[in-house]
Design a protein around this motif. Structure first.
Motif, PDB file in Angstrom:
ATOM      1  N   THR A   1      -3.490  68.164  59.337  1.00 19.31           N
ATOM      2  CA  THR A   1      -3.151  66.816  60.429  1.00 19.31           C
ATOM      3  C   THR A   1      -3.935  65.833  60.000  1.00 19.31           C
ATOM      4  N   VAL A   2      -3.409  64.450  60.083  1.00 16.93           N
ATOM      5  CA  VAL A   2      -3.913  63.362  59.933  1.00 16.93           C
ATOM      6  C   VAL A   2      -3.933  62.413  61.384  1.00 16.93           C
ATOM      7  N   ILE A   3      -5.199  61.784  61.228  1.00 12.84           N
ATOM      8  CA  ILE A   3      -5.277  60.910  62.659  1.00 12.84           C
ATOM      9  C   ILE A   3      -5.607  59.612  62.189  1.00 12.84           C
ATOM     10  N   THR A   4      -4.687  58.655  62.245  1.00  8.21           N
ATOM     11  CA  THR A   4      -5.120  57.202  61.640  1.00  8.21           C
ATOM     12  C   THR A   4      -5.969  56.377  62.999  1.00  8.21           C
ATOM     13  N   SER A   5      -6.251  55.106  62.811  1.00  6.48           N
ATOM     14  CA  SER A   5      -6.901  54.272  63.589  1.00  6.48           C
ATOM     15  C   SER A   5      -6.466  54.446  65.092  1.00  6.48           C
ATOM     16  N   ILE A   6      -7.492  54.311  65.934  1.00  8.39           N
ATOM     17  CA  ILE A   6      -7.257  54.456  67.369  1.00  8.39           C
ATOM     18  C   ILE A   6      -7.835  53.430  68.041  1.00  8.39           C
ATOM     19  N   SER A   7      -6.847  52.772  69.053  1.00 11.42           N
ATOM     20  CA  SER A   7      -7.364  51.708  69.662  1.00 11.42           C
ATOM     21  C   SER A   7      -6.576  51.651  71.084  1.00 11.42           C
ATOM     22  N   LEU A   8      -6.756  50.684  71.840  1.00  9.21           N
ATOM     23  CA  LEU A   8      -6.006  50.676  73.157  1.00  9.21           C
ATOM     24  C   LEU A   8      -4.645  50.317  73.285  1.00  9.21           C
ATOM     25  N   ASP A   9      -3.978  51.547  73.509  1.00 10.34           N
ATOM     26  CA  ASP A   9      -2.404  51.218  73.677  1.00 10.34           C
ATOM     27  C   ASP A   9      -1.803  52.401  74.496  1.00 10.34           C
TER      28      ASP A   9
END
Length: 458
Positions: free
Chosen positions: A167-175
């Protein structure tokens, strides 16, 4: 061939109508039941599952290219599309052919009666496309499947996959805060919902808040973590339309040169997420480097003509990274104006996005337009937001307000043009040889621009 094209268009029209009679998404368990009716096609697939706020599509493109470079076949499911719905299903770097698309469409549609029997009703738009993709791969098997989540992760239709390779989790921000939560930690919790017991997790480690949530979830699931951030590489530089860096192997061994075919610094971490994922899957580092160098991903700081770039940044985090990358590209030219064509969809934090652009990118010319797509933000609201944004920036910098060309009060060159086609014409007319034009705010905007160019209307 003409009849087949008509059939594909009819299928696309039916799919576009789905929201009218499928208002809600189904549970992950119910989607799994739908797949069971379709023969559980996912069971024998080698899947890399990718979630995150920004960068998912880029990582998918990098990985697909790496797999092909290594001699493997690869199928990729992404969203949204720019011009044609078939773009969402890629096999070995090419959009799905019409025959396979129609086979999968009919297979899922013909299963509707069985879906009704288990109380599922009609699949949502995204679920229908995901089910189609699974049917496609069953019909045309590939060595690897790269699967991008839609909205979120924990409750996403794609999360019915139980045994991915990684599993890969990329950048996380408010959306999508109305669905995923109003803090980075809450959103990270939703994205981390794709982590499966014992499955390795490669993740963007640039946000301390998000990383803490991801690590905690991985520890709970007994999954090894592979963090990626700016310590994962060295020697980053922008060279023309490419990024160059030295990728560090996970064991701290030999560094490998990466020539990334995108002119945006945010692609450094995205490329390293793909590098690390392929590395833990046992692919040779030199092969990985070549694969990343051959990646193609339209609309992500894509140069479409001399000093004209398209970028699909569509939320606060994406716009902030776009502003940084666009500023660096313009600075490399050593002069000239920065011309920005900007439009957004109505459910985004458009005021915050406008303020980031005015404060961190400071365009010399700001051209506002309205996306034809149904959720396109009313241009009057965008115009008001842009003027308010410049007022805030001027106040911060202690600048005096004046009158601009649009008749406002911000003292800046803001132009309001109703259609995307006319806005693009205006940007290209305004551009002098030393200037740089950027188009950003939504992937739907990028799709409309590409359609305008395809029809030679600009």
């Amino acid at each position: 061939m003409k009849e087949r094209n008509i059939a594909v268009n009819e299928a696309a029209e039916y799919l576009d109508q789905i929201p009218k009679f499928s208002k809600e998404k189904h549970t992950v368990e119910m989607v799994r039941e739908m797949l069971r009716i379709l023969g559980s096609p996912q069971d024998d697939m080698k899947i890399v599952h990718i979630a995150g706020t920004n960068g998912k599509g880029s990582v998918c493109a990098f990985l697909s290219s790496v797999f092909r470079e290594a001699g493997y076949t690869a199928a990729v499911f992404t969203s949204p599309h720019l011009l044609s719905i078939t773009e969402r299903f890629a096999f070995n770097g090419k959009d799905v052919d019409d025959e396979l698309f129609l086979y999968a469409y009919r297979k899922v549609r013909d299963a509707q009666e069985e879906f009704e029997k288990i109380g599922a009703g009609h699949p949502s738009y995204f679920e229908f496309l995901f089910l189609m993709f699974m049917v496609m791969v069953k019909k045309s098997p590939c060595d690897y499947v790269v699967l991008e989540t839609g909205l979120g992760g924990r409750l996403d239709a794609t999360n019915c996959v139980e045994h991915p390779l990684a599993t890969v989790i990329t950048s996380i921000s408010l959306d999508h805060m109305e669905y995923l939560g109003d803090t980075v930690e809450k959103i990270a919790g939703e994205k981390a919902g794709i982590i499966k017991p014992g499955v390795p997790v490669v993740y963007d480690n640039t946000s301390a808040e998000a990383s803490a949530v991801i690590r905690a979830k991985a520890e709970e699931m007994g999954s090894r973590t592979w963090p990626v951030d700016n310590t994962s590489y060295s020697g980053l530089e922008l060279d023309g339309g490419h990024l160059k860096l030295m990728a560090k192997q996970a064991d701290g061994g030999t560094e490998h040169a990466l020539d990334i075919p995108f002119a945006a610094e945010y692609q450094a971490v995205n490329s390293m997420l793909a590098f690390r994922t392929a590395e833990i899957l046992g692919i040779d580092a030199e092969v990985i480097s070549r694969g990343i160098g051959h990646a193609v991903w339209p609309g992500r700081m894509e140069q479409i003509m001399e000093n004209v770039y398209l970028d699909g940044a569509h939320n606060e985090g994406g716009i902030r990274e776009f502003a940084k990358a666009a500023r660096a590209i313009a600075a490399k030219r050593g002069g000239g104006r920065r011309i920005l064509l900007f439009a957004v969809v109505s459910d985004k934090e458009y005021r915050e996005m406008a303020e980031i652009l005015c404060r961190e990118f400071m365009p010399d010319v700001l051209i506002l337009t309205q996306i034809e797509y149904g959720r396109g933000l009313d241009i009057r609201k965008l115009n008001e937001a842009a003027h308010d944004a410049w007022k805030k920036v001027d106040s911060l910098l202690g600048r005096t307000e004046g009158a601009d060309r649009a008749g406002g009060e911000s003292g800046h060159d803001i132009r309001v043009i109703q259609t995307v086609a006319e806005a693009l014409k205006e940007a290209l007319r305004e551009k002098k040889p030393e200037d740089t034009v950027f188009c950003a705010g939504s992937l739907y905007l990028i799709g409309e621009i590409k359609d305008v160019l395809r029809r030679n209307e600009a």
